[in-house]
Write a protein that holds these residues in place. Structure first.
Motif, PDB file in Angstrom:
ATOM      1  N   GLU A  71      10.093  -0.696  -2.857  1.00 43.15           N
ATOM      2  CA  GLU A  71       8.782  -0.817  -3.507  1.00 43.15           C
ATOM      3  C   GLU A  71       7.764  -1.409  -2.527  1.00 43.15           C
ATOM      4  O   GLU A  71       6.634  -0.922  -2.425  1.00 43.15           O
ATOM      5  N   ASP A  74       6.484   1.028  -0.152  1.00 43.88           N
ATOM      6  CA  ASP A  74       5.797   2.129  -0.837  1.00 43.88           C
ATOM      7  C   ASP A  74       6.641   3.415  -0.877  1.00 43.88           C
ATOM      8  O   ASP A  74       6.123   4.513  -0.726  1.00 43.88           O
ATOM      9  N   THR A  77       7.899   3.477  -6.994  1.00 44.19           N
ATOM     10  CA  THR A  77       7.045   2.715  -7.896  1.00 44.19           C
ATOM     11  C   THR A  77       7.879   2.401  -9.122  1.00 44.19           C
ATOM     12  O   THR A  77       8.666   3.239  -9.568  1.00 44.19           O
ATOM     13  N   SER A  93       7.310   7.504  -4.816  1.00 45.34           N
ATOM     14  CA  SER A  93       5.898   7.379  -4.448  1.00 45.34           C
ATOM     15  C   SER A  93       5.474   8.661  -3.728  1.00 45.34           C
ATOM     16  O   SER A  93       6.310   9.497  -3.365  1.00 45.34           O
ATOM     17  N   ASP A  94       4.183   8.789  -3.487  1.00 45.09           N
ATOM     18  CA  ASP A  94       3.682   9.942  -2.728  1.00 45.09           C
ATOM     19  C   ASP A  94       4.280   9.959  -1.325  1.00 45.09           C
ATOM     20  O   ASP A  94       4.596  11.025  -0.789  1.00 45.09           O
ATOM     21  N   LYS A  95       4.467   8.776  -0.738  1.00 48.90           N
ATOM     22  CA  LYS A  95       5.060   8.672   0.609  1.00 48.90           C
ATOM     23  C   LYS A  95       6.467   9.277   0.616  1.00 48.90           C
ATOM     24  O   LYS A  95       6.822  10.007   1.542  1.00 48.90           O
TER      25      LYS A  95
END
Length: 139
Positions: A71, A74, A77, A93-95
């Motif tokens: 988390e 990143d 989430t 996450s988008d990453k």
């Protein structure tokens, strides 16, 4: 040369881990993080920490530390669940979503490489046996 089954499984596990860690390093990740991202990307259900603990056969404090780091970096989430404020749904996450395709491809190819050493019938028996081992050893 030892023919101790536990030793042979450990040797195979070390080789598999080494390969996953080498791949993970290219993305600045650990092998465990790659495996969790893969698990989350493959799952169609809501995933919570308890699911990761069960899937990877790890204890709560270990899962907590791994997920906190993911988390912070990143990679995931944690989303609150309206029906139970104690539960946090874990999502990519988008990453992580950017890395999802190469991770899934690597894991699939790695799986095929491992299973290619076995015939079709052996594969089914092998996978079935591997699933049974942790359950038997817990008793």
């Amino acid at each position: 040369m030892p023919s101790d089954v536990a030793h042979l499984i450990k040797v195979a596990s070390n080789e598999i881990s080494r390969g996953i860690n080498t791949f993970a390093h290219k993305y600045g990740l650990t092998g465990t993080q790659v495996q969790i991202i893969h698990y989350l990307s493959e799952s169609t259900d809501n995933i919570y920490q308890k699911d990761i603990e069960k899937e990877f056969n790890i204890r709560r404090p270990t899962a907590t530390n791994i997920l906190k780091t993911m988390e912070k970096d990143d990679l995931i989430t944690r989303l609150s669940v309206t029906s139970d404020s104690r539960l946090k749904k874990i999502v990519l996450s988008d990453k992580s979503k950017v890395m999802e395709q190469p991770i899934d491809q690597f894991m699939s190819e790695n799986n095929q490489k491992i299973l290619s050493t076995l015939g079709t019938l052996e594969r089914r028996s092998f996978v079935r046996a591997l699933k049974k081992i942790p359950q038997k050893l817990k008793k």
